[in-house]
Structure formats: C-alpha cells, structure tokens
Design a protein around this motif. Structure first.
Motif, PDB file in Angstrom:
ATOM      1  N   GLY A 257       0.813  -1.200   0.000  1.00 20.83           N
ATOM      2  CA  GLY A 257       0.000   0.000   0.000  1.00 20.83           C
ATOM      3  C   GLY A 257       0.847   1.251   0.000  1.00 20.83           C
ATOM      4  O   GLY A 257       2.080   1.197  -0.090  1.00 20.83           O
ATOM      5  N   PRO A 258       0.218   2.414   0.104  1.00 25.84           N
ATOM      6  CA  PRO A 258       0.958   3.683   0.069  1.00 25.84           C
ATOM      7  C   PRO A 258       2.044   3.735   1.134  1.00 25.84           C
ATOM      8  O   PRO A 258       1.812   3.405   2.299  1.00 25.84           O
TER       9      PRO A 258
ATOM     10  N   GLY B 146       4.212   1.426   8.190  1.00 20.97           N
ATOM     11  CA  GLY B 146       4.106   1.562   9.633  1.00 20.97           C
ATOM     12  C   GLY B 146       5.414   1.392  10.370  1.00 20.97           C
ATOM     13  O   GLY B 146       5.456   1.494  11.596  1.00 20.97           O
ATOM     14  N   ALA B 147       6.508   1.141   9.643  1.00 17.01           N
ATOM     15  CA  ALA B 147       7.808   0.975  10.283  1.00 17.01           C
ATOM     16  C   ALA B 147       8.269   2.282  10.907  1.00 17.01           C
ATOM     17  O   ALA B 147       7.780   3.373  10.569  1.00 17.01           O
TER      18      ALA B 147
ATOM     19  N   MET C   4      10.708   7.922   5.120  1.00 15.42           N
ATOM     20  CA  MET C   4      10.553   7.301   3.820  1.00 15.42           C
ATOM     21  C   MET C   4       9.438   7.970   3.019  1.00 15.42           C
ATOM     22  O   MET C   4       9.564   8.143   1.794  1.00 15.42           O
ATOM     23  N   ARG C   5       8.341   8.344   3.680  1.00 13.64           N
ATOM     24  CA  ARG C   5       7.272   9.033   2.955  1.00 13.64           C
ATOM     25  C   ARG C   5       7.759  10.371   2.407  1.00 13.64           C
ATOM     26  O   ARG C   5       7.444  10.748   1.281  1.00 13.64           O
ATOM     27  N   TRP C   6       8.545  11.103   3.219  1.00 11.83           N
ATOM     28  CA  TRP C   6       9.093  12.383   2.741  1.00 11.83           C
ATOM     29  C   TRP C   6      10.020  12.154   1.550  1.00 11.83           C
ATOM     30  O   TRP C   6       9.967  12.882   0.551  1.00 11.83           O
TER      31      TRP C   6
ATOM     32  N   ARG D 228      17.862   0.029   7.479  1.00 13.91           N
ATOM     33  CA  ARG D 228      17.587   0.207   8.909  1.00 13.91           C
ATOM     34  C   ARG D 228      16.325  -0.536   9.327  1.00 13.91           C
ATOM     35  O   ARG D 228      16.284  -1.176  10.386  1.00 13.91           O
ATOM     36  N   ALA D 229      15.291  -0.438   8.498  1.00  9.79           N
ATOM     37  CA  ALA D 229      14.053  -1.134   8.815  1.00  9.79           C
ATOM     38  C   ALA D 229      14.264  -2.645   8.825  1.00  9.79           C
ATOM     39  O   ALA D 229      13.730  -3.359   9.680  1.00  9.79           O
TER      40      ALA D 229
END
Length: 322
Positions: free
Chosen positions: A76-77, A152-153, A159-161, A194-195
């Motif tokens: 998803g997004p 959700g990590a 990451m979204r930015w 990192r995640a």
C-alpha cells in the motif's frame, strides 16, 4: 590505525559506525530509473533483474508475486519492496489479471514516468541498487527474495518524505533532477536497511545480522574504530559486558564466525579496498591492518583472496581501467 580515504576514519575523530563503514566498502549506490502510473485492471511481468531492485508505492497499491512463491503480497501507500534479483516477478492491481510484458512496455516508451492501464489510480517509483563485489557477497546472501518495508515501520515518516521528494524530482523537470534523485535514493536505501535490521533475529547469521545485534555492538565498534590493534578476545568480551565463553557463543551465533575471524575478514576487506583505490605501499598497509611484517600480511591476504597483495592491486586496477 588506517589512514585512508572516506571509507576509513581516524578513531580519534568520531565514534565508529560499523554500518556506515560496511556501506562504504560495499560501493552501494541506489539509482532511481523512473516511475510509472497505472489504473484500472493491470499487471506487468518483469524478468529476473539480476541485481537488487527497489519499488516504492507513492499512491494506491499493488500485488506482488515472485516465481516459485505462490502467494501474492499486497503493498500500500508508503510501502517499499526490495527484490534480490534472482527471480522474475509480477506486479498487478490484483492477483487475477493476466500480466503484460514489462520489458516491452518500458522499451516502447520514453520519459521518467510511464503510464499503463486506464487512469492513475496508483503511482510507483522504481530503481536498482548497484553493488561492488563486497556488497554482493554481503547483501545478496542475506536478503530474502522479497523484502517488504511497511509504511508503519519506525522509518516510515522519513521514507514518505523521501518518496514525495523523489516523485517531485522525477516529474518537475528541474535542473539537477537526476543528481538530486540519486542522493534521495541513497537515503531511501539506508532507511530500507535500517528497517530490515530492526528485526535482527530474523536475519541469517552473517555480517549484516552482526551489525544489527545490540549485544555485540560495543565489540564491533572497537574493531571498526581500530582494526589494526591486536585485539584480544578478553578485551572484546569485556566491552560487550559478557564472559569470554558467552561472548564467543553469541558472536558466532549472529555473525556466523568467531570474533577474531570477523576481525580478520574486516581487515582483509579494508586491505582490498586500499589496494584497489589507494597508493599505500604493501608494507605500510600491513602495519595499518595489524601485521608486524609485510610477509605475514601477504601470507594472510593470499590465504583469504587466493592472490598476493601486489598481484591483487595490479589485477583490480587493470579491471578498473580496462
């Protein structure tokens, strides 16, 4: 202590960061090739890329399946998928759509953003991760065929930015867009790692898992900060606040090798990079990676790589210039 270019540091300047050290030696570079938009019912089949591939969902979603793995994975997004490159894969609006050939679609279109299907229900950004030999040995053996980093990590806001900025650079046509996108992609790659490292217990034993293990981290920092020092097992165990036996068992369980073998491997990794890229003499390099004589270093280097240091330098530089 090694005097060196950017991939080595003086331990008096800053604390050691084993992950940054390792990324520098891997020659890892994330390159964004572009993006695509899709709408309606759609599906694309990609051949095995033969390299690490990264796809990020900016808007909408997609289902992903890999050859040999029957289940579809839904993204998803804000989700990011990393493919290890070993298998062909399908991305689709849903699992029941017959896929078109992605190679044909991308070959027949131009521009950084490609459109497929009817509308723009979903927007994706994709690229690949270039690795040197050390990076291939480290990452390709440690990553699963498909790695999903969810929105959700802990790294999700960053990451979204980065995804928003990447999309802007790919679509705005501003001066310096390619350079800016490459730098943003580098940051994206670090966030993905990192995640992945946050769930260290799920990783196979090896250097990547060792870098994520908090219990042996103090010992790793010592070895990375001063690889030329003749470290003793007792010193490293003391730094990790463990007995010698417990430390040795823990280190082998996460790194796959004993502590002093890890140190040897790290020294040889530094030596290979220095021989390939630097002008340091073999005798000086031997001292800087902890050997009291050039012959002792040369013997250790040849046992590890199969060739003597001078021969390694000649072959590596010939490959770079040829």
């Amino acid at each position: 202590m090694l005097e060196s270019p950017h991939y080595l540091r003086d331990s008096t300047d800053m604390p050691a960061d084993p992950l940054s050290d390792t990324l520098a030696l891997m020659d890892a570079r994330c390159v964004i090739s572009g993006g695509f938009t899709a709408g309606g019912d759609w599906a694309l089949r990609f051949p095995a890329p033969g390299m690490l591939k990264i796809t990020a969902v900016v808007r909408g979603g997609m289902s992903v399946s890999l050859d040999g793995l029957p289940e579809f994975t839904r993204l998803g997004p804000g989700d990011v998928a990393v493919f290890d490159g070993s298998r062909a894969f399908v991305v689709a609006s849903g699992p029941s759509v017959e896929p078109a050939d992605a190679a044909t679609l991308f070959a027949d279109t131009t521009g950084s953003m490609i459109r497929h299907g009817g509308g723009e229900d979903a927007v994706f950004v994709g690229g690949h991760i270039e690795l040197g030999r050390a990076g291939e040995e480290l990452l390709l053996h440690a990553l699963p065929p498909l790695l999903c980093v969810r929105a959700g990590a802990e790294e999700a806001p960053v990451m979204r930015w980065l995804l928003d900025q990447l999309l802007r650079e790919l679509t705005a046509g501003r001066a310096g867009a390619d350079f800016a996108a490459d730098q943003l992609a580098q940051l994206m790659f670090v966030q993905v790692l990192r995640a992945y490292l946050a769930d260290a217990d799920a990783l196979p034993a090896g250097r990547l898992r060792a870098l994520a293990d908090e219990r042996i981290a103090p010992a790793l920092r010592l070895m990375h900060a001063d690889p030329g020092r003749p470290w003793q097992l007792e010193e490293l165990a003391r730094a990790a606040a463990m007995s010698r036996t417990t430390f040795s068992e823990r280190f082998r369980a996460v790194a796959g090798v004993p502590p002093l073998t890890y140190l040897l491997d790290w020294r040889m990794s530094l030596a290979r990079r220095a021989l390939r890229d630097g002008e340091t003499s073999v005798s000086a390099l031997a001292q800087r990676v902890g050997y009291t004589s050039e012959s002792a270093f040369s013997n250790a280097f040849k046992r590890t790589t199969g060739v003597a240091p001078r021969r390694y330098r000649d072959v590596a530089r010939a490959a770079l210039t040829g």
